[in-house]
Design a protein around this motif. Structure first.
Motif, PDB file in Angstrom:
ATOM      1  N   ALA A  13     -22.049 -29.369 -30.009  1.00 16.83           N
ATOM      2  CA  ALA A  13     -22.526 -30.757 -30.015  1.00 16.83           C
ATOM      3  C   ALA A  13     -23.727 -30.918 -30.941  1.00 16.83           C
ATOM      4  N   GLN A  14     -24.618 -29.942 -30.952  1.00 20.87           N
ATOM      5  CA  GLN A  14     -25.787 -29.997 -31.833  1.00 20.87           C
ATOM      6  C   GLN A  14     -25.374 -29.925 -33.301  1.00 20.87           C
ATOM      7  N   ALA A  15     -24.481 -29.005 -33.619  1.00 18.80           N
ATOM      8  CA  ALA A  15     -24.019 -28.862 -35.002  1.00 18.80           C
ATOM      9  C   ALA A  15     -23.265 -30.111 -35.448  1.00 18.80           C
ATOM     10  N   TYR A  16     -22.446 -30.655 -34.579  1.00 14.42           N
ATOM     11  CA  TYR A  16     -21.677 -31.862 -34.885  1.00 14.42           C
ATOM     12  C   TYR A  16     -22.617 -33.034 -35.146  1.00 14.42           C
ATOM     13  N   GLN A  17     -23.634 -33.160 -34.313  1.00  5.44           N
ATOM     14  CA  GLN A  17     -24.619 -34.236 -34.449  1.00  5.44           C
ATOM     15  C   GLN A  17     -25.365 -34.123 -35.784  1.00  5.44           C
ATOM     16  N   LEU A  18     -25.772 -32.922 -36.152  1.00  3.07           N
ATOM     17  CA  LEU A  18     -26.472 -32.722 -37.417  1.00  3.07           C
ATOM     18  C   LEU A  18     -25.606 -33.091 -38.611  1.00  3.07           C
ATOM     19  N   LEU A  19     -24.354 -32.689 -38.566  1.00  7.24           N
ATOM     20  CA  LEU A  19     -23.469 -32.873 -39.707  1.00  7.24           C
ATOM     21  C   LEU A  19     -22.954 -34.305 -39.823  1.00  7.24           C
ATOM     22  N   TYR A  20     -22.538 -34.897 -38.716  1.00 11.07           N
ATOM     23  CA  TYR A  20     -21.894 -36.209 -38.757  1.00 11.07           C
ATOM     24  C   TYR A  20     -22.775 -37.357 -38.276  1.00 11.07           C
ATOM     25  N   LYS A  21     -23.990 -37.045 -37.829  1.00 11.12           N
ATOM     26  CA  LYS A  21     -24.943 -38.055 -37.355  1.00 11.12           C
ATOM     27  C   LYS A  21     -24.409 -38.874 -36.176  1.00 11.12           C
ATOM     28  N   ARG A  22     -23.579 -38.242 -35.359  1.00 17.10           N
ATOM     29  CA  ARG A  22     -23.076 -38.860 -34.135  1.00 17.10           C
ATOM     30  C   ARG A  22     -22.602 -37.755 -33.195  1.00 17.10           C
ATOM     31  N   SER A  23     -22.434 -38.105 -31.961  1.00 16.24           N
ATOM     32  CA  SER A  23     -21.967 -37.135 -30.963  1.00 16.24           C
ATOM     33  C   SER A  23     -20.447 -37.022 -31.009  1.00 16.24           C
ATOM     34  N   PRO A  24     -19.910 -35.863 -30.598  1.00 18.55           N
ATOM     35  CA  PRO A  24     -18.458 -35.740 -30.507  1.00 18.55           C
ATOM     36  C   PRO A  24     -17.906 -36.741 -29.490  1.00 18.55           C
ATOM     37  N   LYS A  25     -16.685 -37.231 -29.744  1.00 16.22           N
ATOM     38  CA  LYS A  25     -16.096 -38.233 -28.853  1.00 16.22           C
ATOM     39  C   LYS A  25     -15.827 -37.683 -27.467  1.00 16.22           C
ATOM     40  N   GLU A  26     -15.272 -36.495 -27.410  1.00 20.66           N
ATOM     41  CA  GLU A  26     -14.898 -35.924 -26.122  1.00 20.66           C
ATOM     42  C   GLU A  26     -15.207 -34.436 -26.134  1.00 20.66           C
ATOM     43  N   LEU A  27     -15.868 -34.000 -25.099  1.00 20.57           N
ATOM     44  CA  LEU A  27     -16.253 -32.601 -25.011  1.00 20.57           C
ATOM     45  C   LEU A  27     -16.348 -32.232 -23.530  1.00 20.57           C
ATOM     46  N   ARG A  28     -15.369 -31.448 -23.060  1.00 24.05           N
ATOM     47  CA  ARG A  28     -15.402 -31.065 -21.644  1.00 24.05           C
ATOM     48  C   ARG A  28     -14.751 -29.699 -21.443  1.00 24.05           C
ATOM     49  N   ILE A  29     -15.210 -29.041 -20.399  1.00 25.07           N
ATOM     50  CA  ILE A  29     -14.688 -27.732 -20.039  1.00 25.07           C
ATOM     51  C   ILE A  29     -13.432 -27.927 -19.203  1.00 25.07           C
ATOM     52  N   LEU A  30     -12.398 -27.194 -19.535  1.00 27.56           N
ATOM     53  CA  LEU A  30     -11.184 -27.202 -18.728  1.00 27.56           C
ATOM     54  C   LEU A  30     -11.258 -25.977 -17.819  1.00 27.56           C
ATOM     55  N   GLU A  31     -10.272 -25.124 -17.841  1.00 31.63           N
ATOM     56  CA  GLU A  31     -10.311 -23.929 -16.999  1.00 31.63           C
ATOM     57  C   GLU A  31      -9.834 -22.723 -17.784  1.00 31.63           C
ATOM     58  N   ASN A  32     -10.161 -21.551 -17.291  1.00 31.19           N
ATOM     59  CA  ASN A  32      -9.723 -20.281 -17.863  1.00 31.19           C
ATOM     60  C   ASN A  32     -10.056 -20.133 -19.349  1.00 31.19           C
ATOM     61  N   GLY A  33     -11.285 -20.526 -19.728  1.00 30.54           N
ATOM     62  CA  GLY A  33     -11.725 -20.333 -21.111  1.00 30.54           C
ATOM     63  C   GLY A  33     -11.229 -21.380 -22.086  1.00 30.54           C
ATOM     64  N   TRP A  34     -10.793 -22.522 -21.598  1.00 29.52           N
ATOM     65  CA  TRP A  34     -10.306 -23.611 -22.450  1.00 29.52           C
ATOM     66  C   TRP A  34     -11.280 -24.781 -22.396  1.00 29.52           C
ATOM     67  N   VAL A  35     -11.379 -25.499 -23.520  1.00 30.17           N
ATOM     68  CA  VAL A  35     -12.199 -26.704 -23.596  1.00 30.17           C
ATOM     69  C   VAL A  35     -11.400 -27.807 -24.274  1.00 30.17           C
ATOM     70  N   HIS A  36     -11.819 -29.026 -24.058  1.00 33.06           N
ATOM     71  CA  HIS A  36     -11.192 -30.182 -24.695  1.00 33.06           C
ATOM     72  C   HIS A  36     -12.238 -30.789 -25.623  1.00 33.06           C
ATOM     73  N   VAL A  37     -11.932 -30.849 -26.929  1.00 43.23           N
ATOM     74  CA  VAL A  37     -12.890 -31.300 -27.933  1.00 43.23           C
ATOM     75  C   VAL A  37     -12.222 -32.316 -28.852  1.00 43.23           C
ATOM     76  N   ASN A  38     -12.751 -33.533 -28.849  1.00 42.33           N
ATOM     77  CA  ASN A  38     -12.238 -34.593 -29.733  1.00 42.33           C
ATOM     78  C   ASN A  38     -10.713 -34.692 -29.718  1.00 42.33           C
ATOM     79  N   GLY A  39     -10.142 -34.632 -28.549  1.00 37.71           N
ATOM     80  CA  GLY A  39      -8.701 -34.784 -28.411  1.00 37.71           C
ATOM     81  C   GLY A  39      -7.906 -33.504 -28.581  1.00 37.71           C
ATOM     82  N   ALA A  40      -8.553 -32.395 -28.841  1.00 33.12           N
ATOM     83  CA  ALA A  40      -7.854 -31.123 -29.039  1.00 33.12           C
ATOM     84  C   ALA A  40      -8.227 -30.137 -27.935  1.00 33.12           C
TER      85      ALA A  40
END
Length: 80
Positions: A13-40
């Motif tokens: 989130a910090q790197a994304y904010q620095l580069l794109y000057k905005r926060s990621p749209k979606e960022l959440r922890i799923l389960e078993n080592g998986w995350v959901h990031v910007n629809g992926a």
């Protein structure tokens, strides 16, 4: 909550904010080592790699801006 996943997400989130000057749209922890990031859905290790790529891209842009600043200062100095 998995602290490793949380730490990786925070760095992303910090790197994304620095580069794109905005926060990621979606960022959440799923389960078993998986995350959901910007629809992926991806593994935390993949997000960690993506974060490193964003940081490299950001630092590359910063160095270009720094070089432009130096060139502008030199041009100003030469025209005086």
């Amino acid at each position: 909550m998995d602290t490793y996943s949380q730490k990786v997400m925070t760095h992303y989130a910090q790197a994304y904010q620095l580069l794109y000057k905005r926060s990621p749209k979606e960022l959440r922890i799923l389960e078993n080592g998986w995350v959901h990031v910007n629809g992926a859905k991806m593994r935390v290790t993949e997000l960690e790699f993506l974060t490193q790529q964003l940081q490299k891209e950001y630092h590359g842009q910063v160095s270009v801006v720094d070089r432009r600043s130096i060139v502008k200062r030199l041009l100003t100095w030469f025209t005086q």
